[in-house]
Structure formats: structure tokens, C-alpha cells
Design a protein around this motif. Sequence first.
Motif, PDB file in Angstrom:
ATOM      1  N   LEU A 191       0.729  -1.046   0.021  1.00 32.65           N
ATOM      2  CA  LEU A 191      -0.065   0.035   0.106  1.00 32.65           C
ATOM      3  C   LEU A 191       0.924   1.354  -0.039  1.00 32.65           C
ATOM      4  N   GLN A 192       2.018   1.274   0.686  1.00 31.50           N
ATOM      5  CA  GLN A 192       2.653   2.433   0.811  1.00 31.50           C
ATOM      6  C   GLN A 192       3.393   2.863  -0.538  1.00 31.50           C
ATOM      7  N   VAL A 193       4.024   1.529  -0.999  1.00 27.62           N
ATOM      8  CA  VAL A 193       4.748   1.966  -2.419  1.00 27.62           C
ATOM      9  C   VAL A 193       3.705   2.100  -3.480  1.00 27.62           C
ATOM     10  N   THR A 194       2.666   1.733  -3.397  1.00 23.06           N
ATOM     11  CA  THR A 194       1.628   2.123  -4.472  1.00 23.06           C
ATOM     12  C   THR A 194       0.878   3.524  -4.465  1.00 23.06           C
ATOM     13  N   LYS A 195       1.299   4.161  -3.374  1.00 26.11           N
ATOM     14  CA  LYS A 195       0.765   5.552  -3.254  1.00 26.11           C
ATOM     15  C   LYS A 195       1.522   6.404  -4.440  1.00 26.11           C
ATOM     16  N   SER A 196       2.510   5.956  -5.025  1.00 30.41           N
ATOM     17  CA  SER A 196       3.044   6.620  -5.908  1.00 30.41           C
ATOM     18  C   SER A 196       3.199   5.882  -7.244  1.00 30.41           C
ATOM     19  N   GLU A 197       3.500   6.406  -8.483  1.00 28.69           N
ATOM     20  CA  GLU A 197       3.428   5.456  -9.763  1.00 28.69           C
ATOM     21  C   GLU A 197       4.621   4.537  -9.415  1.00 28.69           C
ATOM     22  N   VAL A 198       4.126   3.313  -9.999  1.00 31.03           N
ATOM     23  CA  VAL A 198       5.084   2.205 -10.093  1.00 31.03           C
ATOM     24  C   VAL A 198       5.333   1.744 -11.602  1.00 31.03           C
ATOM     25  N   THR A 199       6.286   1.146 -11.906  1.00 30.17           N
ATOM     26  CA  THR A 199       6.694   0.630 -13.438  1.00 30.17           C
ATOM     27  C   THR A 199       5.905  -0.751 -13.333  1.00 30.17           C
ATOM     28  N   SER A 221     -10.611  -8.130  -1.003  1.00 30.14           N
ATOM     29  CA  SER A 221     -10.332  -6.766  -0.246  1.00 30.14           C
ATOM     30  C   SER A 221      -8.797  -6.228  -0.438  1.00 30.14           C
ATOM     31  N   ARG A 222      -7.908  -7.024  -0.452  1.00 35.63           N
ATOM     32  CA  ARG A 222      -6.519  -6.669  -0.838  1.00 35.63           C
ATOM     33  C   ARG A 222      -6.385  -6.297  -2.137  1.00 35.63           C
ATOM     34  N   CYS A 223      -6.942  -7.070  -3.068  1.00 35.74           N
ATOM     35  CA  CYS A 223      -6.734  -6.928  -4.500  1.00 35.74           C
ATOM     36  C   CYS A 223      -7.661  -5.568  -4.791  1.00 35.74           C
ATOM     37  N   ALA A 224      -8.743  -5.295  -4.488  1.00 34.55           N
ATOM     38  CA  ALA A 224      -9.488  -4.016  -4.593  1.00 34.55           C
ATOM     39  C   ALA A 224      -8.730  -2.942  -4.225  1.00 34.55           C
ATOM     40  N   GLN A 225      -8.236  -2.820  -3.006  1.00 33.48           N
ATOM     41  CA  GLN A 225      -7.365  -1.845  -2.576  1.00 33.48           C
ATOM     42  C   GLN A 225      -6.019  -1.332  -3.179  1.00 33.48           C
ATOM     43  N   LEU A 226      -5.474  -2.561  -3.700  1.00 31.61           N
ATOM     44  CA  LEU A 226      -4.199  -2.381  -4.499  1.00 31.61           C
ATOM     45  C   LEU A 226      -4.470  -1.850  -5.872  1.00 31.61           C
TER      46      LEU A 226
END
Length: 181
Positions: free
Chosen positions: A28-36, A58-63
Motif C-alpha cells: 500500500l505504501q509503495v503504490t501511493k506513487s506511480e510504479v513501473t 479486499s486486498r486486491c481491490a485496494q491495491l
Amino acid sequence: MDPEIKQHFEELEAEVKTVQYEAFQALLQVTKSEVTWAYEVWDELVKGLSSTNNHTRSRCAQLLSQLAISDPEKRILVDFPKLWAVTKDPKFVTARHSLQSIWRVGLAGEEQKEMVMDHLAARFEQCSEEKNGTLIRSDILQSLRYLYEEVKQQEIKERALLLIDFVDDAKYQKKYRAIWK
């Protein structure tokens, strides 16, 4: 994909719940910013939205909601109905976590923002008869508030205030307005 990120995804399936939780929090922390690497996990996350395990849904929806900002192909526009379905999950906690994170899809672009706002507004208007309807409405208004705080577009605030005016009960109108103070 970075080996550490890959490990976090693997740990989501660990038997020890604390390992799962820590991996999820890291993602969740790392995906707050754009990822490649979004498309390396995208299809698996979409598949997970219909898992028999409510924690996986739940996890899949949030991610997936968070990865929308890393989606230049706009796959989220096609996959959004599957994501939205989790906001109405039979397990209320799963539905709620999904609903509370779906606003992040609106950060991906104008088209995505409009889609999210339209869905949230329709749900707000229709959920009064649902169990926990007032809580759902509160979550929707909070989501619109978060989206507004990120993109600073007055139309979001105006739409939220119109939704509040839609509510007949003065007690709840007051409670909902407090979200926008």
C-alpha cells in the motif's frame, strides 16, 4: 519487478497473518506513487477480486485502486465494474475497505475521476435502504473529500454538497457536512 516487491506479493499468501499484513502495508505504501511494474500484477489482482477469500478480494481491490495511477493504458476503465462489485461485497468489512479506497482511481485522470464520482454519487443516492446505509454514505463523502484534497477541483466539493442536500434527515445532514468543514 524489484525482488522486494515480488516478495511482498508472495507474502500476501503466507500462513502467518502478521506476515500477510506487513506485506500488504508495504505494498500500500509503495503504490501511493506511480510504479513501473503495475501490469506485472494487474491481471492477478483483477482475478483476485472474485476470489472465494474475502481478505484476498479486499486486498486486491485496494491495491488495484492504488495502481490506477500507474495505468497509462487505462485498463481500469475496463476492469472498474469488477472492482466496483467488491464495494458491494457480502462481507461488509470487505465492501467497506474497497469503498474507502476506490477514490484513488480518480487520481489516474479526468475520465477515471468522472467515472468514480458518478459511481459514488449513484451509490450515495441508492444506499439509504441498505444495512449500514448511513455509514456507506459517510464513507462516500469522505472518499470525495480525499479526492478533492488531492486534485483541488471545486466540482468535487460542489457535488458532495449536493449529495448532502439530497439527505432528508437533518441530523445526518449535519454529520455529513462536518466531513466538509
